[in-house]
Structure formats: C-alpha cells, structure tokens
Design an enzyme around this catalytic site. Sequence first.
Site, short mmCIF file in Angstrom:
data_model
loop_
_atom_site.label_atom_id
_atom_site.label_comp_id
_atom_site.label_asym_id
_atom_site.label_seq_id
_atom_site.Cartn_x
_atom_site.Cartn_y
_atom_site.Cartn_z
N GLY A 25 -0.06 -18.05 -10.26
CA GLY A 25 -0.61 -16.76 -9.89
C GLY A 25 -0.46 -15.77 -11.03
O GLY A 25 0.55 -15.75 -11.74
N GLY B 149 -1.63 -12.39 -10.43
CA GLY B 149 -1.85 -11.07 -9.84
C GLY B 149 -0.71 -10.16 -10.26
O GLY B 149 0.04 -10.45 -11.20
N HIS C 38 -7.51 -3.75 8.48
CA HIS C 38 -7.67 -2.43 7.84
C HIS C 38 -8.75 -1.63 8.53
O HIS C 38 -9.85 -2.12 8.75
CB HIS C 38 -8.03 -2.65 6.37
CG HIS C 38 -7.86 -1.44 5.53
ND1 HIS C 38 -8.65 -0.33 5.68
CD2 HIS C 38 -6.98 -1.15 4.53
CE1 HIS C 38 -8.27 0.59 4.79
NE2 HIS C 38 -7.26 0.11 4.09
N SER D 21 -11.33 2.53 0.45
CA SER D 21 -9.93 2.91 0.42
C SER D 21 -9.54 3.82 1.57
O SER D 21 -10.28 4.72 1.96
CB SER D 21 -9.62 3.62 -0.89
OG SER D 21 -8.35 4.19 -0.81
N ARG E 279 -2.24 1.99 9.57
CA ARG E 279 -3.45 1.18 9.72
C ARG E 279 -3.57 0.49 11.06
O ARG E 279 -4.64 0.44 11.64
CB ARG E 279 -3.45 0.12 8.63
CG ARG E 279 -3.62 0.74 7.29
CD ARG E 279 -3.52 -0.26 6.20
NE ARG E 279 -3.82 0.44 4.96
CZ ARG E 279 -3.69 -0.08 3.76
NH1 ARG E 279 -3.25 -1.31 3.61
NH2 ARG E 279 -4.00 0.62 2.69
N HIS F 293 -7.33 -7.78 6.25
CA HIS F 293 -7.10 -7.21 4.93
C HIS F 293 -5.88 -7.78 4.23
O HIS F 293 -5.91 -8.06 3.03
CB HIS F 293 -6.94 -5.71 5.10
CG HIS F 293 -6.66 -4.98 3.84
ND1 HIS F 293 -7.50 -5.06 2.75
CD2 HIS F 293 -5.64 -4.18 3.46
CE1 HIS F 293 -7.00 -4.32 1.77
NE2 HIS F 293 -5.87 -3.79 2.16
N GLU G 29 2.34 -10.88 -2.19
CA GLU G 29 1.83 -11.02 -0.82
C GLU G 29 2.15 -12.41 -0.24
O GLU G 29 2.17 -12.58 0.98
CB GLU G 29 0.31 -10.75 -0.80
CG GLU G 29 -0.25 -10.60 0.60
CD GLU G 29 -1.71 -10.19 0.64
OE1 GLU G 29 -2.21 -9.61 -0.35
OE2 GLU G 29 -2.35 -10.45 1.67
N ARG H 182 2.14 -3.30 7.01
CA ARG H 182 2.38 -2.74 5.69
C ARG H 182 1.71 -1.38 5.57
O ARG H 182 0.57 -1.22 5.96
CB ARG H 182 1.81 -3.67 4.62
CG ARG H 182 1.86 -3.07 3.22
CD ARG H 182 1.34 -4.03 2.18
NE ARG H 182 -0.10 -4.21 2.22
CZ ARG H 182 -0.98 -3.35 1.72
NH1 ARG H 182 -0.60 -2.23 1.17
NH2 ARG H 182 -2.27 -3.62 1.78
N LEU I 75 0.97 -3.05 -3.82
CA LEU I 75 1.01 -3.03 -5.28
C LEU I 75 2.45 -2.80 -5.72
O LEU I 75 2.96 -3.43 -6.65
CB LEU I 75 0.11 -1.92 -5.82
CG LEU I 75 -1.37 -2.01 -5.41
CD1 LEU I 75 -2.18 -0.91 -6.07
CD2 LEU I 75 -1.95 -3.37 -5.80
C1 LIG Z 1 -9.89 -4.61 -1.27
C2 LIG Z 1 -8.40 -4.45 -1.32
C3 LIG Z 1 -7.83 -3.22 -1.62
C4 LIG Z 1 -6.46 -3.06 -1.69
N1 LIG Z 1 -5.94 -1.83 -1.99
C5 LIG Z 1 -4.60 -1.69 -2.09
C6 LIG Z 1 -4.04 -0.44 -2.47
O1 LIG Z 1 -4.75 0.54 -2.71
N2 LIG Z 1 -2.70 -0.34 -2.57
C7 LIG Z 1 -1.87 -1.40 -2.31
O2 LIG Z 1 -0.66 -1.26 -2.44
N3 LIG Z 1 -2.39 -2.60 -1.96
C8 LIG Z 1 -3.72 -2.77 -1.84
N4 LIG Z 1 -4.24 -4.00 -1.48
C9 LIG Z 1 -3.35 -5.14 -1.32
C10 LIG Z 1 -2.94 -5.70 -2.66
O3 LIG Z 1 -4.02 -5.60 -3.56
C11 LIG Z 1 -2.51 -7.15 -2.62
O4 LIG Z 1 -1.65 -7.37 -1.57
C12 LIG Z 1 -1.79 -7.52 -3.88
O5 LIG Z 1 -2.56 -7.16 -5.01
C13 LIG Z 1 -1.47 -9.00 -3.94
O6 LIG Z 1 -0.96 -9.30 -5.21
P1 LIG Z 1 -0.38 -10.74 -5.50
O7 LIG Z 1 0.05 -10.71 -6.92
O8 LIG Z 1 0.63 -11.09 -4.50
O9 LIG Z 1 -1.58 -11.76 -5.32
P2 LIG Z 1 -3.08 -11.80 -5.89
O10 LIG Z 1 -3.43 -10.63 -6.68
O11 LIG Z 1 -3.93 -12.20 -4.75
O12 LIG Z 1 -3.03 -12.98 -6.93
C14 LIG Z 1 -2.99 -14.32 -6.57
C15 LIG Z 1 -2.99 -15.14 -7.81
O13 LIG Z 1 -2.67 -16.48 -7.48
C16 LIG Z 1 -3.64 -17.36 -8.00
N5 LIG Z 1 -3.72 -18.47 -7.06
C17 LIG Z 1 -3.87 -18.44 -5.72
N6 LIG Z 1 -3.84 -19.67 -5.21
C18 LIG Z 1 -3.65 -20.50 -6.25
C19 LIG Z 1 -3.54 -21.91 -6.37
N7 LIG Z 1 -3.58 -22.70 -5.31
N8 LIG Z 1 -3.39 -22.43 -7.61
C20 LIG Z 1 -3.34 -21.63 -8.72
N9 LIG Z 1 -3.42 -20.29 -8.64
C21 LIG Z 1 -3.57 -19.75 -7.43
C22 LIG Z 1 -4.89 -16.55 -8.12
O14 LIG Z 1 -5.72 -17.12 -9.07
C23 LIG Z 1 -4.31 -15.21 -8.56
O15 LIG Z 1 -4.07 -15.23 -9.93
C24 LIG Z 1 -5.62 -4.16 -1.42
C25 LIG Z 1 -6.18 -5.39 -1.10
C26 LIG Z 1 -7.56 -5.53 -1.02
C27 LIG Z 1 -8.12 -6.84 -0.60
#
Ligand SMILES: Cc1cc2nc3c(=O)[nH]c(=O)nc-3n(C[C@H](O)[C@H](O)[C@H](O)COP(=O)(O)OP(=O)(O)OC[C@H]3O[C@@H](n4cnc5c(N)ncnc54)[C@H](O)[C@@H]3O)c2cc1C
Lengths: 251, 636
Positions: B40, B42, B266, B284, B330, B401, B425, B435, B441
Amino acid sequence: MEKKTLNIKLKVWRQENKDAKGSFKDYEVKDVNPDMSFLEMLDELNEELILKDEIPIEFDNDCREGICGMCGMVINGTAHGPKSGSTTCEIRMRHFKDGDTILMEPWRAKPFPVLKDLVVDKSAFDRIMAAGGYTSVRTGGVPEARTFLVPHEKAEEAMDMAACIGCGACVAACPNASASLFVGAKVSQFALLPQGRPEAARRVEAMVAQMDEEGFGACSNHGECEAVCPKEISIKAIARMRREYLAASIK
Amino acid sequence: MKLDSKVPDGPLAEKWDKHKFDMKVVNPKNKRKFTIIVVGTGLAGGAAAATLGELGYKVKNFCIQDSPRRAHSIAAQGGINAAKNYQNDGDSIWRLFHDTIKGGDYRGREANTYRLAQVSNAIIDQAVAQGVPFAREYGGEFANRSFGGALVSRTFYARGQTGQQLLLGAYSALMRQVNTGRVEMFPRREMVELVIIDGKARGIITRNLITGELERHLGDAVVLGTGGYGMAYYLSTNAINSNATAIWRAHKRGAAFANPCYVQIHPTCIPRSGDYQSKLTLMSESLRNDGRVWVPKKKGDKRHPNDIPEEERDYYLERKYPTFGNMVPRDVASRNAKMVCDEGRGVGDTGLAVYLDFAQAIKDFGRKTIEERYGNLFDMYKEITDEDGYEQPMRIYPAVHYTMGGLWVDYNLMSTIPGLHVIGEANFSDHGANRLGASALMQGLSDGYFVLPATIGDYLGREKLEKVTTDHEAFAEAENAARERIEKLLSIKGNKTPKQFHKELGEILWNYVGMARNEKGLKTALEKIPKLREEFWQNVKVPGTADSLNKHLEFAGRIADYLELAELMATDALHRTESCGGHFREESQTEEGEALRKDDEFTYVAAWEFKELGKWELHKEPLIFENVTLTQRSYK
Ligand SMILES: Cc1cc2nc3c(=O)[nH]c(=O)nc-3n(C[C@H](O)[C@H](O)[C@H](O)COP(=O)(O)OP(=O)(O)OC[C@H]3O[C@@H](n4cnc5c(N)ncnc54)[C@H](O)[C@@H]3O)c2cc1C
Ligand code: FES
C-alpha cells in the site's frame, strides 16, 4: 423526464501487449444514457464483449473523479476528450451526439510505451519525481508549522501548481512529447513556498536532467499542454521553471 | 487465539511517551539488515515506507496502481484534523480525543484514540515542511474549517484536495527514499497471499498485473496499508481498485477481523442516476458548513425546489438537533436522510435524495465566497447531474464511504499474526463505531509516519527470525494456492460476468447490512450471500488469460473475497443487537429514533477468527474506559 439515449460508434486502439502491433477496431454501443460517464459507457461495452467471448478493452482508471491521474486516452484527437478542464473519467456522454463515431487512442509518446490497448506506462514521471521532486526533510525532525507563514495569495498560487495529477495529458498533447508542464508545475509549487527555497537550484537541475534522460522532448511553446490540462495549469509554470533553471545555472 | 491489546500502563496522556521509551530500538547499523514489506502506498503505507526507508531499513513497497501517487487517499477532499488550536476556540488534544471517542459512540480503544490526537499536531508540521500548500489567511496564518461532530474549527485543508496534497507530500518523501535505494517500489502489483513461516508473517505473493507472473517476496515483517473494504457494496465513494483482498487473505491465514459491521455511510453524495452507475461521487462534508439540508414538509411534493416556499420546507437536522444542526456526525445525518425518504418526502426522480441548499449562504456571504470555498464541488456536481448548485439546491443521498472495521491490531498496530502489522483504514483501531470527518487522513498519517515506524522496531528488536529463502515450502504453498484460485476462476466459463455478481452482492449488503439493520434482514442476507457465492464459483465468466494485463480477472478475484467477507459483515451485524455509531439495529433505538447502545452487553471489540468458509469464532476485547464517561450521544 426521460432523456433521449444515443447510439455511438467507436474506433478503439487494440494492442495485445507492449511488443505487439496494434490496430483500430470498430464497435457499436446502443442506448447510451447521456448522463453516463465515458468510462461507464466503456464498462457496458466490456460487459457485452465478455458475454460474447471477446477480450474486453483495457484502460487505466481508478478514482473516476478526476483526481488520481490514472485514466487518460486521446478521444477524437484530443487528450482527455471534448471538455476542457476534465479528465477522461469526468467526461459524460452528453458531450457526444447520437450517431457520433468516437476515435480512442492511448497516449502516444516515446517515454510512455503502450502496455496494452489504451494502457500506457507513465513511470517516467515517478523517476523525475525521485530525482528531486521533494523537500529533504526527515519525519519528525521539522519545525512547528507556523514557522512558515505563507500569505494567502502565495498559498493559492502554489496550490494552483500543486494541483497537477500527473496524468500525462500534457505530454500526449505536445508535438515534442515534452514533460515541461509536469516538471514546471512541481518546480513552481516548491519555488513559491519558503519550505522549498533552500533546495530550489538542485531540484530544478535534477528534475530537468531526468526529464531529458527519459526522452521527453524540449518545449517549443506550442501551449497544447495547457489546453488539455485537466487541472488547467498555466504555462506560466514552464516560464518559472526556465527562470529557476537559469538562476540555478548562474550560481 | 488470545487478544492482548498491549496498552501500556500509566496515565492516558503519558502512555505513548512511556511506551516509546520502553520499546527496543534497533541499532542503526543493523537496520539495513532488515527487510520490511509494505503493501500500500496511500497515506498510511506511503508514509510508513518513506519513514522506514529514512530510518535505514530496506523496504519493499507495493501498490496496485501504476504509481504510488495514485492510491485512493488521493481522493480525500475535505481536510485533516489536528489539535493545534490555532483558532483559539478552545481546542486541545483532550478535546480532539474526546470528540473522536464520542463520535465513535464509545466503541474505540481509549489509548489508541488518545495517541492519535496527541500525534495530530506533528502531522501538520510534517506536511507543511514537505511543502503541502494548506489554505492560508491573508496574513499567512492557517485557515481552518469545522467538520461534523465538532464545535471547534480544527480542520486543515488544501482547497477541496486535501488528500491529494497530503498524499503527494508522502509520495515525494517516498520517492526521495526510492532515489536513495532504500525503498524499492513495486507498482502494478497485487498482493494475493500472505506467507507465514514458523507462525510469523514473513512474506507475500504478488501478481504482476502486467505480465500475470506470481512473485515471491521475503521480509522480516509485513505491513498492510491496503485501505478499506467499502467496495464490497459495489457502489461506494471508493476508487475502482480499492479492495479487501490483502486483508481478507491475511484473515484467512489467521489475522482476526474486528468489527466488520462498522461501515460508514456518508450523507453528502451525489444520488445514483442509473443502472450503469459504477461509483458514487462524494461531495465533501465541508459543504454542510454552509449548506442547509431540507426536504418538503409534504409527502410526494413534486414542485421545483425553488417554488417551495420557506414555510413548507423541513430543515429537519436544524429542527431535531438545534446545537449541531447540519453539522451532526455522519451516521446521524445519513440515517435522518433515509428516514425522511422512507416517509415519502425524498426528492428527485427516484425519491432517494434530500436537498442541500446554498441560497442562504450565497445571500449571507456572496456567491464569490461560496465559489472560493466550494467551487470545484459545484463544478463537479454540475458535470455529473447537469444541474447548477448555485441556482437551485443540490440533491444528495448517503453512500457507503468508509469502513471502521478492519484487521484487529494491538497498541503496536500488530495483528494476531506476529509480524503482520496493519495501518490506516485497513485496521480497526481508532474510530470506534463511527469515524468523524477529517480523521481518516489523520489516522493514516499518524500510523504511517509516527506510530508504526516506532513499534515495528520493537518487534524486530525482540524477535529471533529463522533464516529462510523464498524457496521455503510456505512460499511454494502460498503461490500454489494463488495459482489454483486464478486457474479456477478462468476455467469456469459460466454465463455471468464478475460485475453482475458484484452488483448483486452490493444490493444484498445495501438492503440488509446498510444504514438500518434488523434481525430478519440480516438473516435473509446470511441466506442469500452463500448462495450467491456458490453460484459465482459455478457460473462466473472471466475473460482472457492469466498471463497478461487482465482487469476482469483482478476484479473476479476481489469479488470472490467480498462474497466471503460479506457473510462475516452480516454475521457481526446480527450478533451485535445494539445500535452504535454506523451500526444501527432497528430493534435498539431510543424513543426519538436515535441509536441506543447496550453498554452492559456490548462494550467490546468483536474480533472474528476464521475457522472455515462461513464459520468464525468470536473473541472479545473488552473496552475499558478510564478517562471518559459513557453517555448517550446527543447532538441536540
Ligand atoms: C471520496 C473520499 C473522500 C474522503 N475525504 C476524506 C477527508 O476529507 N478527510 C479524511 O480524513 N478522510 C477522508 N476520506 C477517507 C480517507 O481518504 C481514507 O480512509 C484514507 O485515505 C485511507 O488511506 P489508506 O492509506 O489506509 O489506504 P488507501 O489510500 O486506500 O491506499 C491503499 C493502498 O493499498 C494498495 N493496495 C490495496 N490492496 C492491495 C493489494 N491487494 N495488493 C497491493 N496493493 C494493494 C493500493 O494500491 C493503495 O496504494 C475520504 C475517502 C473518500 C473515498
Ligand atoms: S480515474 Fe482518476 S483521474 Fe480519472
């Protein structure tokens, strides 16, 4: 209110893999709802192809809301298609007319080799970023945020530059396949902020050198990049990059 | 299986500092001898990989997209919370902690949530130093906004692109480490199996998404930052490649899955328009700062919204919750939208929408200000719906969401499999049953920059790991399992596409494990899901071959996992007969229709251990609150 649906013809670039020779293939999609997104229209076509035992069309996409920069194809000769300030995934079918034929091609640029159908390899951008697209700070070892005061206008200007999604449309649209808008935007973002200044010279030199090494062409001020940029990044970015580059080489 | 939360002793505010001191520190010279696999890129995975590389570890970092910069975090719009109290409106670490615990309806772990609030300020410092262009006031100070569930303005934002800017910050730090050679990047890879040797997570099997090759990767520890599982519902605000595969396959190899039924729906999304729909677009929640939510007082009122006079409108959130008004959390906002639509007062063609009205705000502040604040959201709304939000109210409806549930982790973010750490997440840890906005974030970056890099050193410093290579039989077994699954999928050649199954599953989940749940519905879901799964394995039609780029093969594998996970979500929802946060059991509500917790029975984390397909054993981690008093949440 029922909206009138469209019948659309497609000419799609099909290419089995990196080394294969590609060609255009014709398809027809019927009863397209104008509120559908362009990619949803392709989804529907792919569903049909699967059920007919044909190989679906591969195209990159992820967020489907114009922010991840993964999607992108040349639609009727224009990178990201008919609506300015939009990515391919943001295009809705209401921008087309019943009976239209749509030509769909991958980004065409030497540094972005085609991997399959409409999917290209854009990793050259990552290598440019690795060369210098950062401030060299350590996790945790940084000053309190308010140490850097940034006036509203400057922050907004930096944000305009930081908005780049790295989709590569600028390269695809440029007759020289130049990556100057992409690099210029990153260089400008940092150049506009106090945090970015200490490394400004090193950064611009490293990023430009890597851009050249990847085989991107030189910018000759066509401005096609700005016209297709989904985030409407101004070619002022390129001017600033040149200025920074010059300043760096004089030092 | 025994759950040990490993929460350190001592007063809440001192736990993390004390723990950091007590943990083993790996000798800097030895760090480069350890290889850490981070799946990941993210906010969680990207920040962790960058920081671990910087610390001197060898890092292998994987993502599905073509570049680490495209992880789903990029799509986050509204902002990120921190307890800086720059606005001098009474914020503090304690208040951020308290709001988050309360917002989560007292189903989160105190110590984790407190640490999150504590670390929040350092995240802002970090992002600013990286050059993240947060919004500023004219004098150069930070601009902040408020989000649902809070009465202070503690949210930092970069236009409507906060996630993008924070992720690009983490990505640039990551690319800097790629440049030094400490982090090796593997884009266009999907983790399809976890490899366990001697009871510890030691590697992964990935599929190269371009060539189809299955690859073996060995490490001393594995970190999953693979995001949430909201895509199980088919329609959600998540990106198309978001998935549950990494956590699900780890779960099947022994990692307990916690609170799978806690899903956030959401309130401010663009309503669905047709059958072809592939995703739902979020607008948002910051819109609720200025937008007013209403429906007509009369059922089935088909007039144009601008023709409905003020006195015939029901601003139901302002009416029911005078203190928080449109800014309720929410879950409360979503449930109320569903309620008014169920009453027949929903708007739009489908009747599944409510209005979000900016007329008042435009009157008060002028159109220009509103444009500056939300211009990109109004544009997006116009492009999708062909309607102008400045001229008439927007239509919104709730959509899946975020998932609060995820793999169970202890205070060190380690799962029940030693060596397997889970961040962002993908874990369950900090948000309880709901949440608050702008907290994901914060959590992703807290886990990635600050918590995991410290705790993983303690693990590596303590454990003695067997010397092995990728020739170990555990690698062969895992690779075979992956290969067999892929071959099976391709060999069925049935009559239904993967997507048709995904849509059907999504409908079951939305109808029975959605915004309101009850025993009968959940039992129906538990009948339907295994049946659909059985049909899938007999009748799915996956095109193409295994040895090439084949998006539909990838989808099919992920859908196969949702078809198992969905059953666990329904099982968890059925067992938890209380309502809490995003989990609303119709049988358990107050007279006013608010979620009614049953603290005597359910003040615990439900961690499910996989036994066999469709069979799980429940383990409970009691939640002990020493610093807050559990109360019925009230936003009146
Ligand atoms: C539209 C939207 C708006 C949002 N707005 C906000 C906000 O304003 N404020 C806030 O706090 N939160 C917000 N959120 C929530 C927040 O964005 C996410 O919860 C958070 O970014 C998740 O981050 P993460 O690093 O855990 O995972 P992600 O960013 O989902 O990253 C997952 C990573 O894992 C990789 N991956 C997944 N499965 C595999 C696999 N099997 N093999 C290899 N790689 C894999 C993907 O390629 C990616 O790189 C929002 C969410 C959405 C959908
Ligand atoms: S799919 Fe993300 S920008 Fe188009």
